[in-house]
Design a protein around this motif. Structure first.
Motif, short mmCIF file in Angstrom:
data_model
loop_
_atom_site.label_atom_id
_atom_site.label_comp_id
_atom_site.label_asym_id
_atom_site.label_seq_id
_atom_site.Cartn_x
_atom_site.Cartn_y
_atom_site.Cartn_z
N LYS A 7 0.86 -1.18 0.00
CA LYS A 7 0.00 0.00 0.00
C LYS A 7 0.90 1.23 0.00
O LYS A 7 1.36 1.66 1.05
N GLU A 8 1.16 1.75 -1.17
CA GLU A 8 2.21 2.75 -1.30
C GLU A 8 1.72 4.07 -1.87
O GLU A 8 2.47 4.79 -2.50
N LYS A 9 0.49 4.41 -1.66
CA LYS A 9 0.03 5.72 -2.11
C LYS A 9 0.77 6.80 -1.34
O LYS A 9 1.05 7.87 -1.85
N HIS A 10 1.07 6.49 -0.07
CA HIS A 10 1.85 7.41 0.76
C HIS A 10 2.86 6.61 1.56
O HIS A 10 2.62 5.47 1.92
N PHE A 11 4.00 7.22 1.81
CA PHE A 11 5.04 6.57 2.58
C PHE A 11 4.86 6.90 4.05
O PHE A 11 5.24 7.97 4.51
N VAL A 12 4.28 5.97 4.77
CA VAL A 12 4.04 6.15 6.20
C VAL A 12 4.58 4.93 6.93
O VAL A 12 4.75 3.86 6.34
N PRO A 70 12.60 16.14 8.50
CA PRO A 70 12.10 17.20 9.39
C PRO A 70 10.67 17.60 9.01
O PRO A 70 10.05 18.41 9.70
N GLU A 71 10.16 17.03 7.93
CA GLU A 71 8.86 17.43 7.39
C GLU A 71 7.72 16.70 8.08
O GLU A 71 7.87 15.57 8.55
N THR A 72 6.57 17.33 8.09
CA THR A 72 5.35 16.69 8.60
C THR A 72 4.28 16.60 7.51
O THR A 72 3.33 15.83 7.63
N ASP A 73 4.45 17.37 6.44
CA ASP A 73 3.52 17.33 5.32
C ASP A 73 3.75 16.03 4.53
O ASP A 73 4.85 15.80 4.03
N ASP A 99 6.50 12.19 0.74
CA ASP A 99 6.39 11.32 -0.43
C ASP A 99 7.39 11.77 -1.51
O ASP A 99 8.03 10.94 -2.16
N LYS A 100 7.51 13.07 -1.71
CA LYS A 100 8.43 13.60 -2.71
C LYS A 100 9.87 13.27 -2.33
O LYS A 100 10.69 12.94 -3.20
N GLN A 101 10.20 13.34 -1.05
CA GLN A 101 11.54 13.01 -0.58
C GLN A 101 11.90 11.56 -0.94
O GLN A 101 12.98 11.28 -1.46
N VAL A 102 10.96 10.65 -0.68
CA VAL A 102 11.21 9.24 -0.98
C VAL A 102 11.30 9.00 -2.49
O VAL A 102 12.15 8.26 -2.97
#
Length: 237
Positions: free
Chosen positions: A73-78, A114-117, A122-125
């Motif tokens: 489930k990779e819509k978002h990296f959590v 350091p991001e919370t958004d 996701d962009k970082q990954v």
């Protein structure tokens, strides 16, 4: 052209394309989309019969993707989500940190940020994935390029981008190989097959006998690798 195939009582659409080719190519995608490419002039009756014969295979593919989606489930990296890198399943862990960093440790992909958004995370990954996958693909190219170098082929550049239906493509004019962003999920033998496949196209533009003979000489088990790639590869991250 649109055709249909019945799978477990459900009538599913199949997108059929007539192309200048010698082989038939049937693909099922994680989205559930089914595509069939056949040589120009193939009779409609043959296409309908072929799809009917392949109904069981199509069902297996669709079932595999359903099972896989439950894992990936990779819509978002959590934290707690997962992905695959080089054929291995990895659990993602996200940590708050002063600086951005991504470290792979055994079966865990640690994301420090350091991001919370979530969109920025996701962009970082995705940026890390783009850079890391290209570096790996370059290493594979370094190993395989000598196979075609001795035939006078200039060393191509590698471009990594998201593609919906192809593992790779090449531009003989621009001396470039395009590799799918998501190919980094596949196992090493599968990646090697895709790179050699594209390198061979600099010598043989078409999927003719000479093309496949060349690949067979340098990678005798290429058909097994291709089969693994078609069965296990999941587009989407």
């Amino acid at each position: 052209m649109d055709y249909f195939v019945t799978v477990k009582g459900s009538v599913l659409p199949v997108s059929v394309s007539l192309k200048k080719m010698k082989q038939v190519r049937l693909k099922v995608f994680p989205s559930g989309e089914i595509k069939l490419s056949v040589p120009t002039g193939t009779p409609e009756e043959w296409i309908a019969e072929y799809l009917n014969d392949k109904a069981g295979w199509i069902e297996e593919k669709l079932e595999f993707f359903i099972q896989t989606r439950a894992i990936e489930k990779e819509k978002h990296f959590v934290s707690g989500s997962s992905t695959r890198i080089l054929g291995r399943q990895l659990t993602i862990q996200v940590y708050q940190a002063r600086r951005k960093q991504i470290i792979r440790e055994d079966s865990v992909l640690n994301v420090y940020t350091p991001e919370t958004d979530q969109q920025i995370i996701d962009k970082q990954v995705n940026n890390w994935w783009q850079k890391t996958s290209k570096e790996y693909f370059q290493d594979v190219l370094n190993r395989l390029y000598p196979i075609v170098e001795k035939h006078g082929v200039q060393r191509p550049d590698i471009c990594v981008k998201k593609m919906r239906t192809l593992w790779g493509s090449c531009s003989r004019t621009n001396q470039k190989i395009n590799l799918n962003f998501y190919l980094y999920k596949a196992s090493v033998p599968c990646i090697e097959y895709v790179v050699l496949h594209e390198l061979a196209h600099f010598l043989y533009p078409y999927h003719n006998k000479e093309f496949f003979d060349f690949i067979t000489v340098h990678m005798p088990d290429w058909q097994y690798r291709k089969q693994q790639l078609d069965y296990e590869f999941v587009i989407g991250i």
